[in-house]
Design a protein around this motif. Sequence first.
Motif, PDB file in Angstrom:
ATOM      1  N   ALA A  81       0.643  -1.198   0.019  1.00  0.00           N
ATOM      2  CA  ALA A  81      -0.015   0.073   0.111  1.00  0.00           C
ATOM      3  C   ALA A  81       0.919   1.194  -0.017  1.00  0.00           C
ATOM      4  CB  ALA A  81      -1.000   0.085   1.098  1.00  0.00           C
ATOM      5  N   VAL A  82       2.098   1.169   0.760  1.00  0.00           N
ATOM      6  CA  VAL A  82       2.871   2.525   0.776  1.00  0.00           C
ATOM      7  C   VAL A  82       3.666   2.632  -0.440  1.00  0.00           C
ATOM      8  CG1 VAL A  82       4.972   3.273   1.833  1.00  0.00           C
ATOM      9  CG2 VAL A  82       3.361   1.976   3.166  1.00  0.00           C
ATOM     10  N   GLN A  83       3.762   1.543  -1.392  1.00  0.00           N
ATOM     11  CA  GLN A  83       4.423   1.785  -2.642  1.00  0.00           C
ATOM     12  C   GLN A  83       3.785   2.532  -3.725  1.00  0.00           C
ATOM     13  OE1 GLN A  83       6.128  -1.944  -3.941  1.00  0.00           O
ATOM     14  NE2 GLN A  83       6.617  -2.458  -1.921  1.00  0.00           N
ATOM     15  N   LEU A  84       2.272   2.436  -3.499  1.00  0.00           N
ATOM     16  CA  LEU A  84       1.251   3.131  -4.155  1.00  0.00           C
ATOM     17  C   LEU A  84       1.767   4.753  -4.209  1.00  0.00           C
ATOM     18  CD1 LEU A  84      -2.030   1.393  -3.912  1.00  0.00           C
ATOM     19  CD2 LEU A  84      -0.416   1.329  -5.693  1.00  0.00           C
ATOM     20  N   GLY A  85       1.875   5.292  -3.348  1.00  0.00           N
ATOM     21  CA  GLY A  85       2.310   6.639  -2.948  1.00  0.00           C
ATOM     22  C   GLY A  85       3.370   7.049  -4.046  1.00  0.00           C
ATOM     23  N   PRO A  86       4.446   6.647  -3.937  1.00  0.00           N
ATOM     24  CA  PRO A  86       5.825   7.124  -4.737  1.00  0.00           C
ATOM     25  C   PRO A  86       5.516   6.813  -6.130  1.00  0.00           C
ATOM     26  CG  PRO A  86       6.641   5.299  -3.331  1.00  0.00           C
ATOM     27  CD  PRO A  86       5.129   5.818  -2.910  1.00  0.00           C
ATOM     28  N   ARG A  87       4.467   5.840  -6.542  1.00  0.00           N
ATOM     29  CA  ARG A  87       4.295   5.426  -8.036  1.00  0.00           C
ATOM     30  C   ARG A  87       3.212   6.721  -8.541  1.00  0.00           C
ATOM     31  NH1 ARG A  87       3.539   0.498 -10.012  1.00  0.00           N
ATOM     32  NH2 ARG A  87       4.970  -1.014  -9.445  1.00  0.00           N
ATOM     33  N   TYR A  88       2.137   7.228  -7.869  1.00  0.00           N
ATOM     34  CA  TYR A  88       1.539   8.010  -8.271  1.00  0.00           C
ATOM     35  C   TYR A  88       2.195   9.262  -8.231  1.00  0.00           C
ATOM     36  CZ  TYR A  88      -2.986   5.070  -8.115  1.00  0.00           C
ATOM     37  OH  TYR A  88      -3.882   4.350  -8.354  1.00  0.00           O
ATOM     38  N   GLY A  89       2.967   9.411  -7.501  1.00  0.00           N
ATOM     39  CA  GLY A  89       3.888  10.709  -7.407  1.00  0.00           C
ATOM     40  C   GLY A  89       4.624  10.703  -8.482  1.00  0.00           C
TER      41      GLY A  89
END
Lengths: 299, 106
Positions: A111-119
């Motif tokens: 779930a945390v990895q989604l943040g830098p991906r969208y960013g």
Amino acid sequence: MSLACQIEGKFPFFTTLGGGGLKGGLHTTGAKWFMIESQRHSYHLVDPSPWPISGSLGALATTVGGVMYMHSFQGGATLLSLGLIFILYTMLVWWRDVLRESTLEGHHTKAVQLGPRYGSILFIVSEVMFLFAFFWASSHSSLAPTVEIGGIWPPKGIGVLDPWEIPFLNTPILPSSGAAVTWAHHAILAKKEKRAVLALVATVSLALVSTGFQGMEYYQAPSNISDSIYGSTFFLATGFHGFHVIIGTLFLIICGIRQYLGHLTKEHHVGFEAAAWYWHFVDVVRLFPFVSIYWWGGI
Amino acid sequence: MPIATGLEREELEAELEGKKRFDMDAPVGPFGTKEAPAVIQSYYDKRIVGCPGGEGEDEHDVVWFWLEKGKPHECPVCSQYFVLEVIGEGGPPDGHGHDDDDDEDH
């Protein structure tokens, strides 16, 4: 957990310095395991960090110092340099902390990895818009050349580069580098660690060749950024593209080092993916200045 | 098992065993009635719950409410019936002590 301890034993330097603050003990003592075992959500609640404010102060010093420098105020160059050093330092330590939190402390769940991906994706979209403005400016000035530049494009008296020499030679190098980064991606997915390092060395080498050619081209260019609207748009567009090539190259070098250190796995290589997306953005964008500025706008 | 540590490793290990390490899914189940209430599990003495109504035509906008231990809740829109089952340590979920009534004044 046994492997986790091995990793911590192997890099004691990282764990003792990582995280930080008075509650940094969480990362180094048994309390960490208690905390983690009791956490039922998969999010990463970050520790307080000094880097947002240090980056902001660096940006403030850079803009104020930049204006002062360009208007020949005393101390402008000093403030500008200090601001840039502050920003570069902040980037270094902030990303260092993110690497510690993800690779060495294991906070980056799925779930945390989604943040830098969208960013990363949103950042690249904003970069596309940024470069679009320069191509717009070039097209605006060249499609209906004004009387001040002789009503023709390239403007009267402005020497231009032959697009079929270095510019044409340089254009396929970046897409080739993009192909090499895809090779690296497949190697990571196939768990071929050494091959991925080799592929990244190939990617970065092609990137450096491209930047070298660009430097040579600028050195030999018959005009400079002060030579009419042609020079302004030409060097703004190709210069910012070249700057992005350099940023992407640094990003890929970091990925190569992390791949060599074994940080990137088949299951988790967000940093590499972001670098690859960024690199494809840079190599595709190269085609626009070649077609519209060097070729159409230079003949 | 790939190289990973901390929570990330626990998540991957649980996945290999076909389990979930985190408790992130919203509770679902058959429509709760007075005779057979919808049982909502909670680690604490109360939990925020949203009622979406029944299926198809009987669906309604989600209505949120606090479901507390020993106080069954009936949805004012569709009359779905909820009870709380405490499966954890109990106590207040906010970790600020046991002054539930005082909270509403601030």
